[in-house]
Write a protein that holds these residues in place. Structure first.
Motif, PDB file in Angstrom:
ATOM      1  N   HIS A   1       0.831  -1.210   0.000  1.00  0.00           N
ATOM      2  CA  HIS A   1       0.000   0.000   0.000  1.00  0.00           C
ATOM      3  C   HIS A   1       0.864   1.257   0.000  1.00  0.00           C
ATOM      4  N   ILE A   2       2.117   1.124   0.419  1.00  0.00           N
ATOM      5  CA  ILE A   2       2.939   2.340   0.475  1.00  0.00           C
ATOM      6  C   ILE A   2       3.356   2.850  -0.904  1.00  0.00           C
ATOM      7  N   LYS A   3       3.056   2.046  -1.958  1.00  0.00           N
ATOM      8  CA  LYS A   3       3.348   2.563  -3.308  1.00  0.00           C
ATOM      9  C   LYS A   3       2.166   3.364  -3.855  1.00  0.00           C
ATOM     10  N   LEU A   4       1.033   3.302  -3.177  1.00  0.00           N
ATOM     11  CA  LEU A   4      -0.139   4.043  -3.648  1.00  0.00           C
ATOM     12  C   LEU A   4      -0.013   5.505  -3.208  1.00  0.00           C
ATOM     13  N   PRO A   5      -0.784   6.410  -3.831  1.00  0.00           N
ATOM     14  CA  PRO A   5      -0.582   7.838  -3.549  1.00  0.00           C
ATOM     15  C   PRO A   5      -0.670   8.178  -2.060  1.00  0.00           C
ATOM     16  N   HIS A   6       0.370   8.816  -1.561  1.00  0.00           N
ATOM     17  CA  HIS A   6       0.414   9.348  -0.205  1.00  0.00           C
ATOM     18  C   HIS A   6       0.753  10.828  -0.282  1.00  0.00           C
ATOM     19  N   TYR A   7       0.220  11.494  -1.324  1.00  0.00           N
ATOM     20  CA  TYR A   7       0.645  12.869  -1.602  1.00  0.00           C
ATOM     21  C   TYR A   7       0.420  13.789  -0.413  1.00  0.00           C
ATOM     22  N   VAL A   8      -0.751  13.661   0.217  1.00  0.00           N
ATOM     23  CA  VAL A   8      -1.080  14.591   1.304  1.00  0.00           C
ATOM     24  C   VAL A   8      -0.231  14.289   2.537  1.00  0.00           C
ATOM     25  N   ASP A   9      -0.118  12.966   2.860  1.00  0.00           N
ATOM     26  CA  ASP A   9       0.747  12.564   3.978  1.00  0.00           C
ATOM     27  C   ASP A   9       2.137  13.147   3.804  1.00  0.00           C
ATOM     28  N   PHE A  10       2.644  12.933   2.551  1.00  0.00           N
ATOM     29  CA  PHE A  10       4.025  13.319   2.335  1.00  0.00           C
ATOM     30  C   PHE A  10       4.182  14.821   2.353  1.00  0.00           C
ATOM     31  N   GLN A  11       3.173  15.540   1.856  1.00  0.00           N
ATOM     32  CA  GLN A  11       3.244  17.003   1.869  1.00  0.00           C
ATOM     33  C   GLN A  11       3.342  17.525   3.292  1.00  0.00           C
ATOM     34  N   SER A  12       2.569  16.895   4.196  1.00  0.00           N
ATOM     35  CA  SER A  12       2.623  17.361   5.586  1.00  0.00           C
ATOM     36  C   SER A  12       3.990  17.054   6.195  1.00  0.00           C
ATOM     37  N   GLU A  13       4.571  15.907   5.799  1.00  0.00           N
ATOM     38  CA  GLU A  13       5.919  15.594   6.292  1.00  0.00           C
ATOM     39  C   GLU A  13       6.917  16.639   5.781  1.00  0.00           C
ATOM     40  N   MET A  14       6.744  17.015   4.512  1.00  0.00           N
ATOM     41  CA  MET A  14       7.649  18.018   3.934  1.00  0.00           C
ATOM     42  C   MET A  14       7.548  19.349   4.658  1.00  0.00           C
ATOM     43  N   GLU A  15       6.308  19.731   4.918  1.00  0.00           N
ATOM     44  CA  GLU A  15       6.071  20.980   5.645  1.00  0.00           C
ATOM     45  C   GLU A  15       6.808  20.940   6.989  1.00  0.00           C
ATOM     46  N   LEU A  16       6.694  19.784   7.639  1.00  0.00           N
ATOM     47  CA  LEU A  16       7.290  19.636   8.968  1.00  0.00           C
ATOM     48  C   LEU A  16       8.816  19.742   8.899  1.00  0.00           C
ATOM     49  N   VAL A  17       9.390  19.025   7.916  1.00  0.00           N
ATOM     50  CA  VAL A  17      10.855  19.051   7.790  1.00  0.00           C
ATOM     51  C   VAL A  17      11.330  20.477   7.476  1.00  0.00           C
ATOM     52  N   ARG A  18      10.595  21.162   6.577  1.00  0.00           N
ATOM     53  CA  ARG A  18      10.964  22.550   6.236  1.00  0.00           C
ATOM     54  C   ARG A  18      10.913  23.439   7.477  1.00  0.00           C
ATOM     55  N   LYS A  19       9.858  23.240   8.280  1.00  0.00           N
ATOM     56  CA  LYS A  19       9.673  24.068   9.464  1.00  0.00           C
ATOM     57  C   LYS A  19      10.815  23.834  10.461  1.00  0.00           C
ATOM     58  N   MET A  20      11.168  22.520  10.643  1.00  0.00           N
ATOM     59  CA  MET A  20      12.250  22.203  11.589  1.00  0.00           C
ATOM     60  C   MET A  20      13.566  22.801  11.127  1.00  0.00           C
ATOM     61  N   ARG A  21      13.812  22.699   9.806  1.00  0.00           N
ATOM     62  CA  ARG A  21      15.051  23.270   9.268  1.00  0.00           C
ATOM     63  C   ARG A  21      15.076  24.784   9.465  1.00  0.00           C
ATOM     64  N   ALA A  22      13.927  25.426   9.255  1.00  0.00           N
ATOM     65  CA  ALA A  22      13.848  26.884   9.391  1.00  0.00           C
ATOM     66  C   ALA A  22      14.113  27.278  10.841  1.00  0.00           C
ATOM     67  N   GLU A  23      13.546  26.454  11.783  1.00  0.00           N
ATOM     68  CA  GLU A  23      13.741  26.775  13.195  1.00  0.00           C
ATOM     69  C   GLU A  23      15.209  26.663  13.590  1.00  0.00           C
ATOM     70  N   ILE A  24      15.838  25.562  13.088  1.00  0.00           N
ATOM     71  CA  ILE A  24      17.257  25.372  13.417  1.00  0.00           C
ATOM     72  C   ILE A  24      18.105  26.495  12.821  1.00  0.00           C
ATOM     73  N   ALA A  25      17.756  26.824  11.555  1.00  0.00           N
ATOM     74  CA  ALA A  25      18.508  27.898  10.891  1.00  0.00           C
ATOM     75  C   ALA A  25      18.342  29.209  11.646  1.00  0.00           C
ATOM     76  N   ALA A  26      17.110  29.466  12.096  1.00  0.00           N
ATOM     77  CA  ALA A  26      16.850  30.708  12.833  1.00  0.00           C
ATOM     78  C   ALA A  26      17.618  30.707  14.151  1.00  0.00           C
ATOM     79  N   GLY A  27      17.660  29.539  14.811  1.00  0.00           N
ATOM     80  CA  GLY A  27      18.385  29.417  16.071  1.00  0.00           C
ATOM     81  C   GLY A  27      19.866  29.676  15.884  1.00  0.00           C
ATOM     82  N   GLN A  28      20.394  29.082  14.802  1.00  0.00           N
ATOM     83  CA  GLN A  28      21.820  29.272  14.539  1.00  0.00           C
ATOM     84  C   GLN A  28      22.132  30.745  14.267  1.00  0.00           C
TER      85      GLN A  28
END
Lengths: 370, 137
Positions: A333-360
């Motif tokens: 089932h993991i080969k079937l579309p998970h576009y929305v799941d993955f988009q939220s993961e991307m958002e999260l990773v971007r946010k974490m990176r932005a926070e770390i960058a801001a902290g640095q």
């Protein structure tokens, strides 16, 4: 916000049409029919029946054709079909002791009553490719001898006479005792032996084989002998309520394996042999032997033997991972579309990176200020 | 009924084709395909467990003369189930001897032949052990 996305229908239809064409292959080559698969790929048919949990050689052959030879896909088709069948009832327990044996061997006793009957086996072949099979040709008829008249009793019954092997717990012999049924109730743990055996019969041959092999190599060590392996046909009888008696409703080919394991004894039991049991549809002996080893391994707790952390001693691990249809369903089932799941993961990773960058940036600003 | 259940559908149809004046009947239960859970015994001799299902087709009918016939056949052939039920009903009437001779005896002969041929081929693969003289004396 959830946005439903449509638009795949045409692509899907065309994909299925191409699948049908690819399944057929080169039209210059003669098409396989279901009877050819049933007769000439019988061991594949047997595996599909055993793991599909439905004895019907024609349907299994059809499933193999439809799945282009992908046996797990074929098993999936049979399982899906099986769910559409109304349940007419259950049979009396088949009596394998009176099986019409095509094959019967024992690795523990040479001179066993009924004899060592090899049957149509790959054993003792040289495993060299036989190029004659690429050419058409008549197969010489197999040799015949006078049919054996003597009974072919279970090998373990001899050990039983001396009390050297544990007896099987007797249920209601009429078969009225209702064993649990995985097709009716979801698997719950701890499972009793009846439920474990049903799960192992349906379980993936490769998985059960590997689990059995692991016990031989020392993960939950238990040294098994094949007390007996038999393949043949048994009658299936069912009580018919409207008739008030039992009739034969058919005949199935089965493979049965009984293993014996040395058991040093415990506080309550004297030293003796313990049993493992495998029973499968058709000629499927690798599976039946594997099943017997895993059955014995999962009985360790009830036999009072030391239970290790090895996978083959872990009922939950074995029973929850042995079904290839469950495993395939979750895995694929993991080969079937998970576009929305993955988009939220991307958002999260971007946010974490932005926070770390801001902290640095803040840290370096503070360092610069100091 | 066991003979009919295990019969080859084409052979059964051929044998029944030789019977004349088959009676009309009404359905009590039209042919339906279903599954029967086949049970085994733990260790071959112990308490039962569920092995897996097999396909079975069953039906029930009543002849004009009143006899009720039940058909149970292995597999998914509705026509075969109907013919098995018809034979079951007719076996309860005056034509039992004719059916025995025309249909059941040939079915039994065919099934015995298949069984004995397999048994003969299996017997030819039975191992005859012999001991080599090792010459240690």
């Amino acid at each position: 916000m959830y946005v439903a996305v449509k638009g795949g229908e045409r692509a899907i239809d065309n994909a299925h049409a191409w699948l049908a064409e690819e399944r057929r292959g080169d039209p210059e080559v003669a098409e396989l029919d279901v009877a050819q698969i049933r007769e000439q790929l019988a061991l594949a048919v047997n595996r599909v029946m055993t793991e599909g949990s439905l004895y019907d050689p024609d349907l299994a052959a059809l499933a193999i054709k439809q799945s282009r030879g992908d046996l797990i896909e074929a098993i999936f088709l049979i399982r899906a079909y099986r769910t559409t069948l109304p349940r007419i009832g259950h049979s009396r327990p088949v009596e394998t002791g009176v099986m019409a044996c095509d094959r019967r061997v024992s690795a523990t006793f040479k001179d066993v009553p009924g004899g060592q009957v090899l049957g149509a086996t790959f054993d003792y072949t040289h495993r060299l490719l036989d190029f004659k099979l690429m050419a058409e040709g008549e197969v010489p008829e197999a040799a015949k001898a006078d049919p054996r008249q003597e009974p072919t009793p279970h090998v373990t019954s001899f050990l039983n006479k001396e009390g050297l092997i544990q007896s099987e717990a007797q249920g209601e012999v009429s078969g009225e005792q209702t064993p649990p049924d995985l097709t009716r109730e979801p698997l719950e743990l701890p499972a009793n032996r009846a439920l474990r055996l049903q799960a192992l019969t349906r379980g993936d041959e490769g998985f059960i084989l590997s689990m059995a092999y692991s016990t031989q190599r020392g993960y939950g060590n238990s040294h098994a002998f094949v007390g007996e392996l038999r393949i043949g046909r048994v009658a299936v009888e069912m009580d018919i309520p409207e008739l008030g008696f039992a009739i034969e409703i058919g005949e199935v080919e089965l493979t049965e394996c009984e293993t014996v394991n040395k058991f040093a004894g415990s506080k309550v039991e004297p030293p003796q042999f313990t049993r493992g049991y495998g029973l499968t549809f058709g000629q499927t002996e690798r599976k039946a032997i594997s099943m017997a080893l895993v059955d014995r391994s999962l009985r360790s707790k009830e036999l009072g033997v030391e239970v290790s952390n090895s996978p083959a001693h872990d009922e939950e691990f074995v029973l929850y991972h042995c079904d290839n249809i469950q495993a395939t369903g979750f895995l694929e089932h993991i080969k079937l579309p998970h576009y929305v799941d993955f988009q939220s993961e991307m958002e999260l990773v971007r946010k974490m990176r932005a926070e770390i960058a801001a902290g640095q940036a803040q840290d370096s600003a503070q360092e610069a200020a100091q | 009924m066991g003979l009919l259940a295990k019969s080859d559908a084409a052979q059964l149809a051929g044998l029944i084709g030789r019977l004349e004046n088959l009676p009309e009947f009404e359905w009590l239960r039209r042919p339906e395909v279903g599954g029967v859970m086949v049970r085994g015994r733990m260790g071959g001799t112990g308490a039962p467990f569920n092995l897996g299902e097999m396909t079975v087709t069953r039906c029930a009918l009543r002849l004009e003369s009143g006899e009720v016939g039940h058909g149970y056949v292995q597999g998914r052939d509705k026509r075969q189930a109907e013919q098995a039920a018809l034979m079951d009903a007719l076996m309860q009437g005056p034509r039992a001897a004719e059916l025995q001779e025309t249909v059941l005896a040939p079915l039994e002969a065919a099934q015995t032949d298949v069984r004995e041929t397999r048994a003969a081929k299996a017997a030819a693969t039975k191992v005859d052990f012999f001991t080599m003289v090792r010459g240690e004396d």
